[in-house]
Design an enzyme around this catalytic site. Structure first.
Site, PDB file in Angstrom:
ATOM      1  N   CYS A 104       0.883  -1.422   0.342  1.00 24.88           N
ATOM      2  CA  CYS A 104       0.175   0.088   0.003  1.00 24.88           C
ATOM      3  C   CYS A 104       1.339   0.813   0.085  1.00 24.88           C
ATOM      4  CB  CYS A 104      -1.197  -0.133   1.554  1.00 24.88           C
ATOM      5  SG  CYS A 104      -2.470  -1.370   1.331  1.00 24.88           S
TER       6      CYS A 104
HETATM    7  N1  CO8 Z   1     -20.593  -9.923   6.101  1.00 21.38           N
HETATM    8  C1  CO8 Z   1     -20.748 -10.179   7.178  1.00 21.38           C
HETATM    9  N2  CO8 Z   1     -19.909 -10.000   8.552  1.00 21.38           N
HETATM   10  C2  CO8 Z   1     -18.316 -10.033   8.147  1.00 21.38           C
HETATM   11  C3  CO8 Z   1     -18.252 -10.011   7.398  1.00 21.38           C
HETATM   12  C4  CO8 Z   1     -18.867  -9.827   5.898  1.00 21.38           C
HETATM   13  N3  CO8 Z   1     -18.655  -9.327   4.456  1.00 21.38           N
HETATM   14  N4  CO8 Z   1     -16.636  -9.669   7.492  1.00 21.38           N
HETATM   15  C5  CO8 Z   1     -16.485 -10.386   8.368  1.00 21.38           C
HETATM   16  N5  CO8 Z   1     -17.992 -10.581   8.909  1.00 21.38           N
HETATM   17  C6  CO8 Z   1     -17.835 -10.577  10.733  1.00 21.38           C
HETATM   18  C7  CO8 Z   1     -16.757 -11.554  11.112  1.00 21.38           C
HETATM   19  O1  CO8 Z   1     -16.519 -12.496  11.037  1.00 21.38           O
HETATM   20  C8  CO8 Z   1     -16.960 -11.184  12.103  1.00 21.38           C
HETATM   21  O2  CO8 Z   1     -17.826 -11.589  13.335  1.00 21.38           O
HETATM   22  P1  CO8 Z   1     -18.020 -12.833  14.842  1.00 21.38           P
HETATM   23  O3  CO8 Z   1     -17.555 -11.130  15.351  1.00 21.38           O
HETATM   24  O4  CO8 Z   1     -18.527 -12.990  14.973  1.00 21.38           O
HETATM   25  O5  CO8 Z   1     -16.451 -12.738  14.543  1.00 21.38           O
HETATM   26  C9  CO8 Z   1     -17.592  -9.479  12.337  1.00 21.38           C
HETATM   27  O6  CO8 Z   1     -18.051  -9.819  11.548  1.00 21.38           O
HETATM   28  C10 CO8 Z   1     -16.507  -8.312  12.962  1.00 21.38           C
HETATM   29  O7  CO8 Z   1     -16.068  -8.730  11.786  1.00 21.38           O
HETATM   30  P2  CO8 Z   1     -13.898  -8.078  11.569  1.00 21.38           P
HETATM   31  O8  CO8 Z   1     -13.153  -7.551  13.425  1.00 21.38           O
HETATM   32  O9  CO8 Z   1     -13.106  -8.608  10.781  1.00 21.38           O
HETATM   33  O10 CO8 Z   1     -14.681  -6.469  11.701  1.00 21.38           O
HETATM   34  P3  CO8 Z   1     -14.124  -4.801  11.103  1.00 21.38           P
HETATM   35  O11 CO8 Z   1     -15.113  -4.273  12.479  1.00 21.38           O
HETATM   36  O12 CO8 Z   1     -12.440  -5.245  12.120  1.00 21.38           O
HETATM   37  O13 CO8 Z   1     -13.497  -4.819   9.829  1.00 21.38           O
HETATM   38  C11 CO8 Z   1     -12.312  -4.786   8.368  1.00 21.38           C
HETATM   39  C12 CO8 Z   1     -12.751  -5.208   9.029  1.00 21.38           C
HETATM   40  C13 CO8 Z   1     -13.116  -3.450   7.472  1.00 21.38           C
HETATM   41  C14 CO8 Z   1     -11.503  -5.523   7.586  1.00 21.38           C
HETATM   42  C15 CO8 Z   1     -11.408  -3.479   9.554  1.00 21.38           C
HETATM   43  O14 CO8 Z   1     -10.608  -4.583  10.525  1.00 21.38           O
HETATM   44  C16 CO8 Z   1     -10.087  -3.150   8.165  1.00 21.38           C
HETATM   45  O15 CO8 Z   1     -10.379  -2.550   7.686  1.00 21.38           O
HETATM   46  N6  CO8 Z   1      -9.203  -3.673   8.917  1.00 21.38           N
HETATM   47  C17 CO8 Z   1      -7.693  -2.397   8.569  1.00 21.38           C
HETATM   48  C18 CO8 Z   1      -7.968  -2.852   6.995  1.00 21.38           C
HETATM   49  C19 CO8 Z   1      -7.057  -2.629   6.882  1.00 21.38           C
HETATM   50  O16 CO8 Z   1      -6.595  -1.036   5.931  1.00 21.38           O
HETATM   51  N7  CO8 Z   1      -5.716  -3.256   5.886  1.00 21.38           N
HETATM   52  C20 CO8 Z   1      -5.193  -3.006   4.914  1.00 21.38           C
HETATM   53  C21 CO8 Z   1      -4.895  -3.780   3.579  1.00 21.38           C
HETATM   54  S1  CO8 Z   1      -4.304  -3.158   2.392  1.00 21.38           S
HETATM   55  C22 CO8 Z   1      -2.436  -2.738   2.396  1.00 21.38           C
HETATM   56  O17 CO8 Z   1      -2.415  -3.083   3.617  1.00 21.38           O
HETATM   57  C23 CO8 Z   1      -1.912  -3.598   0.786  1.00 21.38           C
HETATM   58  C24 CO8 Z   1      -3.143  -4.596  -0.151  1.00 21.38           C
HETATM   59  C25 CO8 Z   1      -2.089  -5.004  -0.988  1.00 21.38           C
HETATM   60  C26 CO8 Z   1      -3.169  -4.856  -2.590  1.00 21.38           C
HETATM   61  C27 CO8 Z   1      -3.870  -6.079  -1.918  1.00 21.38           C
HETATM   62  C28 CO8 Z   1      -4.681  -6.658  -3.127  1.00 21.38           C
HETATM   63  C29 CO8 Z   1      -5.609  -7.542  -2.856  1.00 21.38           C
END
Ligand code: CO8
Length: 372
Positions: free
Chosen positions: A155
Site C-alpha cells: 500500500c
Molecule cells: N459480512 C458480514 N459479516 C462479516 C463480513 C462480511 N463480509 N466480514 C466479516 N464479518 C464478521 C466477522 O466474521 C466478525 O464476526 P464475529 O464477531 O462473529 O467474529 C464480525 O463481522 C466483525 O469482523 P471484524 O472484526 O473483522 O470487522 P471489523 O469491524 O474489524 O472490519 C475490516 C473489518 C473492514 C477488514 C477492518 O478491520 C479494516 O478495514 N481493517 C484495516 C484493514 C487494512 O487497512 N488493511 C490494509 C490492507 S491493504 C494493504 O496493506 C496492502 C494490500 C496490497 C494489495 C492487496 C490486493 C489484493
C-alpha cells in the site's frame, strides 16, 4: 533547488461492482460450498461459510462500489476470480496498458512528453511478471530515454516511489520522473472469503515530478519533505511468489492470496500513521493546523476518521480529508493518489497538503507539499 509534482493522472477501469452484486455472488458461492460439504460440516471437519452482507461492508469499511479491470468471472459463483485473457509476449501487458492510460493524463497535466522524462518507476502491490520490468515496457512504449524499474511496497508503493523520484531529482540522477501505480489487485483478492472479498478495487495512477525550474504546469506542488518508515508485521500477507511452483501444494490456495487480521491492522496502523503524520508535518516546520488538505490512504473510512480525529481533534470535512474509497474501495498504493488527483486543483498558491499511505509491511509513507 525545489522538486515539484507537476502532473497527476488516473485511469479508472470500465467496470464497477456494487456491494449488492458482490454479496449476491459470494452468498451463492457459500450456499453451494455448504451444500457440497454438508456431511463434513455436520461432522465438524469443515466450517460452514457464513453469508456476507451489504450492511456489514458499508458499516465496517465505508466501501460502496469498486472498479474492476475485468468484471467477467468475479461474480460467477463457479469462478470467483476475474477472467483476464493471457496476452502474448508481443502484446502490451495488462499493467503496462493501465500504466500508459494514467501516464498520458499525468504527462498532459504536466505539459510534458516522453522526451522530458528520463526515469520511470512502476510501483505497486504486485507486478504481473518478474521481468522485463513493466516500467521498461512503459518506457519503451513512450519512447523515453534513460531507465525504468519496478518496485513493490504494497500500500505504500506510491509514496515510497515518490520519495525515490524526489531523491533522484535532488541528486541530479534524473531530470524528469514518471511514477506509475497500476494497481491490478483483483487477481489476488480471495472472492471466496467474506472477510476480505469486498476490500479491493483496480485503478492506475501516475505522477510527474521535475525540477521547479522546468515546470510549466497549471497546478504544481513543491515537495517540502518526504518520510518513509517500515515495521515488520505478519498481519497482512500475500504469499504468492515464484517459489510456489517448487513448494508443492496448490499455488492458488487461500493462504497464497491476500489475507489479513483486519482488526489488528486497524488497531496497530492507526496510531502509527497518526504519529508519522505529526512527525512529517513538524519536520517541515509546520503544525497540523497549517495543513489545508490531507490526501490519506484509502482503505477504510473508520480508519481515516480515527487518524484524522487523533491528529486534528475534530472530525474533518470531506474538503479537508477527501474520501474516495466509497467508490474505489482500497486500491492499494493508488488510493491517496486518486484522492489527490480528484481533489487538488482548488487549492490556492501557498496552501499546504500531505499525501500519506499506510498498509502492509507495515509501511507508511508521506510527502508534505505546498501549492505553487
Ligand atoms: N459480512 C458480514 N459479516 C462479516 C463480513 C462480511 N463480509 N466480514 C466479516 N464479518 C464478521 C466477522 O466474521 C466478525 O464476526 P464475529 O464477531 O462473529 O467474529 C464480525 O463481522 C466483525 O469482523 P471484524 O472484526 O473483522 O470487522 P471489523 O469491524 O474489524 O472490519 C475490516 C473489518 C473492514 C477488514 C477492518 O478491520 C479494516 O478495514 N481493517 C484495516 C484493514 C487494512 O487497512 N488493511 C490494509 C490492507 S491493504 C494493504 O496493506 C496492502 C494490500 C496490497 C494489495 C492487496 C490486493 C489484493
Amino acid at each position: 533547488m525545489a522538486i515539484v509534482i507537476s502532473g497527476v493522472g488516473e485511469w479508472t477501469p470500465p467496470y464497477s461492482i456494487t456491494n449488492a452484486e458482490l454479496v449476491a455472488s459470494y452468498n451463492a458461492y457459500a450456499d453451494r460450498y455448504n451444500a457440497a460439504n454438508d456431511a463434513a460440516i455436520a461432522r465438524g471437519e469443515l466450517e460452514a461459510k457464513p453469508h456476507s452482507s451489504v450492511e456489514f461492508i458499508e458499516k465496517a469499511s465505508g466501501i460502496k462500489t469498486r472498479f474492476a479491470y475485468q468484471k467477467d468471472g468475479i461474480l460467477d459463483p463457479d469462478c470467483m476470480r476475474p477472467r483476464i485473457a493471457r496476452r502474448s509476449e508481443d502484446e502490451l501487458s495488462h499493467q503496462a496498458e493501465m500504466s500508459l492510460h494514467a501516464a498520458a493524463k499525468a504527462l498532459a497535466a504536466a505539459n510534458k512528453t516522453g522526451a522530458d522524462i528520463d526515469m520511470v518507476i512502476v510501483s505497486c502491490a504486485y507486478t504481473e511478471r518478474s521481468y522485463p520490468a513493466i516500467a521498461i515496457e512503459v518506457q519503451h512504449a513512450l519512447g523515453i530515454a534513460g531507465f525504468g524499474f519496478d518496485m513493490l511496497v504494497a500500500c505504500s508503493a506510491a509514496t515510497f516511489a515518490l520519495q525515490r523520484a524526489h531523491d533522484a531529482l535532488a541528486a541530479g540522477s534524473a531530470r524528469g520522473v514518471l511514477v506509475i501505480n497500476p494497481e491490478l489487485t483483483s487477481p489476488q483478492v480471495n472472492y471466496c472469503d467474506r472477510d476480505s472479498h469486498f476490500i479491493f478495487g483496480d485503478v492506475a495512477t501516475a505522477v510527474v515530478l521535475e525540477d521547479e525550474r522546468t515546470c510549466t504546469a497549471q497546478h504544481s506542488y513543491r515537495i517540502l519533505g518526504t518520510r518513509a518508515i517500515t515495521q515488520y508485521s505478519n498481519n497482512i500477507r500475500s504469499n504468492f511468489g515464484y517459489v510456489a511452483r517448487a513448494e508443492g501444494g496448490d499455488p492458488f490456495d487461500a493462504e497464497r492470496l491476500f489475507h489479513q487480521n483486519g482488526r489488528k491492522v486497524f488497531k496497530e496502523v492507526c496510531p502509527l500513521a497518526a504519529d508519522h503524520l505529526e512527525a512529517q508535518v513538524a519536520a517541515v516546520g509546520l503544525s497540523v493546523s497549517d495543513i489545508r488538505r490531507w490526501w490519506l490512504h484509502q482503505a477504510n473510512l473508520n480508519m481515516n476518521q480515527l487518524i484524522t480525529r487523533k491528529l486534528l481533534g475534530t472530525d474533518p470535512t470531506h474538503d479537508v480529508a477527501p474520501i474516495v474509497l466509497d467508490r474505489y474501495a482500497n486500491t492499494a498504493s493508488a488510493g491517496s493518489i486518486v484522492a489527490f488527483a480528484h481533489h487538488h486543483e482548488d487549492l490556492r498558491a501557498g496552501d499546504y497538503g500531505v499525501i500519506c499511505s499506510f498498509g502492509a509491511g507495515y509501511s507508511i509513507g508521506s510527502l508534505a507539499i505546498q501549492k505553487r
